[in-house]
Design a protein around this motif. Structure first.
Motif, PDB file in Angstrom:
ATOM      1  N   TYR A  51      32.809  29.656 -11.870  1.00  0.00           N
ATOM      2  CA  TYR A  51      33.033  28.290 -12.002  1.00  0.00           C
ATOM      3  C   TYR A  51      34.352  28.156 -11.840  1.00  0.00           C
ATOM      4  O   TYR A  51      34.702  27.011 -11.352  1.00  0.00           O
ATOM      5  CB  TYR A  51      32.361  27.893 -13.576  1.00  0.00           C
ATOM      6  CG  TYR A  51      30.828  28.108 -13.587  1.00  0.00           C
ATOM      7  CD1 TYR A  51      30.126  27.052 -12.976  1.00  0.00           C
ATOM      8  CD2 TYR A  51      30.513  29.042 -14.042  1.00  0.00           C
ATOM      9  CE1 TYR A  51      28.750  27.239 -12.951  1.00  0.00           C
ATOM     10  CE2 TYR A  51      29.076  29.295 -14.223  1.00  0.00           C
ATOM     11  CZ  TYR A  51      28.169  28.573 -13.873  1.00  0.00           C
ATOM     12  OH  TYR A  51      26.658  28.645 -13.810  1.00  0.00           O
ATOM     13  N   GLY A  54      34.949  27.243  -8.348  1.00  0.00           N
ATOM     14  CA  GLY A  54      34.448  26.019  -7.976  1.00  0.00           C
ATOM     15  C   GLY A  54      35.292  25.090  -8.367  1.00  0.00           C
ATOM     16  O   GLY A  54      35.476  24.067  -7.496  1.00  0.00           O
ATOM     17  N   THR A 129      24.750  31.632  -2.841  1.00  0.00           N
ATOM     18  CA  THR A 129      24.777  31.087  -4.104  1.00  0.00           C
ATOM     19  C   THR A 129      26.308  30.329  -4.281  1.00  0.00           C
ATOM     20  O   THR A 129      26.633  29.421  -4.699  1.00  0.00           O
ATOM     21  CB  THR A 129      24.759  32.166  -5.323  1.00  0.00           C
ATOM     22  OG1 THR A 129      23.678  32.892  -5.257  1.00  0.00           O
ATOM     23  CG2 THR A 129      24.816  31.368  -6.767  1.00  0.00           C
ATOM     24  N   ARG A 130      27.393  31.399  -4.029  1.00  0.00           N
ATOM     25  CA  ARG A 130      28.636  30.834  -4.019  1.00  0.00           C
ATOM     26  C   ARG A 130      28.939  29.876  -3.131  1.00  0.00           C
ATOM     27  O   ARG A 130      29.773  28.898  -2.953  1.00  0.00           O
ATOM     28  CB  ARG A 130      29.593  31.981  -3.965  1.00  0.00           C
ATOM     29  CG  ARG A 130      31.090  31.591  -4.046  1.00  0.00           C
ATOM     30  CD  ARG A 130      31.959  32.780  -4.146  1.00  0.00           C
ATOM     31  NE  ARG A 130      31.593  33.531  -5.279  1.00  0.00           N
ATOM     32  CZ  ARG A 130      32.345  33.565  -6.528  1.00  0.00           C
ATOM     33  NH1 ARG A 130      33.381  32.734  -6.428  1.00  0.00           N
ATOM     34  NH2 ARG A 130      32.150  34.270  -7.532  1.00  0.00           N
ATOM     35  N   PHE A 133      27.525  26.372  -3.920  1.00  0.00           N
ATOM     36  CA  PHE A 133      28.530  25.954  -4.801  1.00  0.00           C
ATOM     37  C   PHE A 133      29.716  25.304  -4.424  1.00  0.00           C
ATOM     38  O   PHE A 133      30.270  24.181  -4.931  1.00  0.00           O
ATOM     39  CB  PHE A 133      28.477  26.955  -6.038  1.00  0.00           C
ATOM     40  CG  PHE A 133      29.455  26.573  -7.133  1.00  0.00           C
ATOM     41  CD1 PHE A 133      28.917  25.217  -7.870  1.00  0.00           C
ATOM     42  CD2 PHE A 133      30.519  27.310  -7.695  1.00  0.00           C
ATOM     43  CE1 PHE A 133      29.608  24.830  -9.100  1.00  0.00           C
ATOM     44  CE2 PHE A 133      31.098  26.776  -8.944  1.00  0.00           C
ATOM     45  CZ  PHE A 133      30.662  25.579  -9.460  1.00  0.00           C
TER      46      PHE A 133
END
Length: 286
Positions: A51, A54, A129-130, A133
């Protein structure tokens, strides 16, 4: 002291002969191929570093749009900036990318661009996934950055100046624009792969390179060449953020070009680097 003197002597004579550069360079630095990133990494979703990366992408893209769109609109608005022209805009984009990649590379990799993220995903440098995101956070950051610019300008002036949105300029076809975005993004993503390649760093460790510098310079050169055609995107988040805030039909009509072109260019760069460039033997065998 004797130990230190021995270390100095070894350091001075470590390379008795002049070292070649390029693919023939030999160093004592071992290289290990990093394993490909898994397609799905559920464990990332419970990691703060995921996170944090991100958030870094959000802030970097926010600042990128804020600085660059203000520059574009300033050049259009003020006669004092006319002498700056395309060169000034290109420097703003390239210089901002250089600074922001330098600041965020250690946290998220410093992508600041869905096309870069897509290319690195295809090369299995990060998980799906990354990648998803990152792209979401980049787009949100771009929208917020463009929104802040609009807040600084009167609405009528913002619309008159086009909101910094990418469109196909007069005298060029949509095919011209698509081709320019493909080639421009290829140059950018190819530079990203080359500047961050661990194999190259091991092979050419005696040739120091600051990765954000060639990446920023590539952005500068591409903008210098293609601003007259599309205003230069090579970054879908940049185009989306400006289009969302500007929100005029002609900006949305060409929006697909600034997604399809960069993604094709990124895919070609990833394929070229992985299949052609990385196919060169690391060390010659006797």
């Amino acid at each position: 002291m004797e130990g230190k003197e021995e270390d100095v002597k070894l350091g001075a004579n470590k390379f008795a002969e002049r070292q070649p550069i390029g693919t023939s360079a030999q160093t004592d630095k071992d290289y290990k191929e990093p394993p490909p990133a898994p397609l799905f990494e559920p464990g990332e979703l419970t990691s703060w570093s995921f996170y944090r990366a991100g958030i870094a992408e959000f802030i970097a893209t926010f600042l990128f749009l804020y600085i660059t769109i203000l520059t574009v609109m300033g050049v259009k608005k003020s006669p004092k900036c006319n002498s700056v022209g395309i060169q000034g805009i290109a420097w703003a984009f390239g210089g901002t990318i250089f600074a922001l990649v330098y600041c965020t590379a250690g946290i998220s990799g410093g992508h600041i661009n869905p096309a870069v993220t897509f290319g690195l995903f295809l090369a299995r440098k990060l998980s799906l996934t990354r990648a998803v995101f990152y792209i979401i956070m980049q787009c949100l950051g771009a929208i917020c950055g463009a929104g802040v610019v609009k807040g600084f300008e009167k609405n009528s002036i913002f619309e008159t100046l086009g909101g910094g949105a990418n469109i196909v300029n007069h005298g060029y076809t949509k095919g011209d624009a698509l081709g320019a975005e493909i080639v421009g993004t290829f140059i950018l993503v190819y530079t990203v792969f080359s500047a961050t390649d661990a194999k190259r760093n091991a092979r050419d460790s005696h040739v120091p390179i600051l990765a954000p510098l060639p990446i920023g310079f590539a952005v500068f050169l591409v903008h210098l060449a293609t601003i007259p055609i599309t205003g230069t995107s090579i970054n879908p988040a940049r185009s989306l953020g400006a289009a969302v805030i500007y929100n005029r039909d002609h900006a949305w009509d060409d929006q697909w070009i600034f997604w399809v072109g960069p993604f094709i260019g990124a895919a070609l760069a990833a394929a070229y680097h992985q299949i052609v460039i990385r196919a060169i033997p690391f060390k010659s065998r006797a």
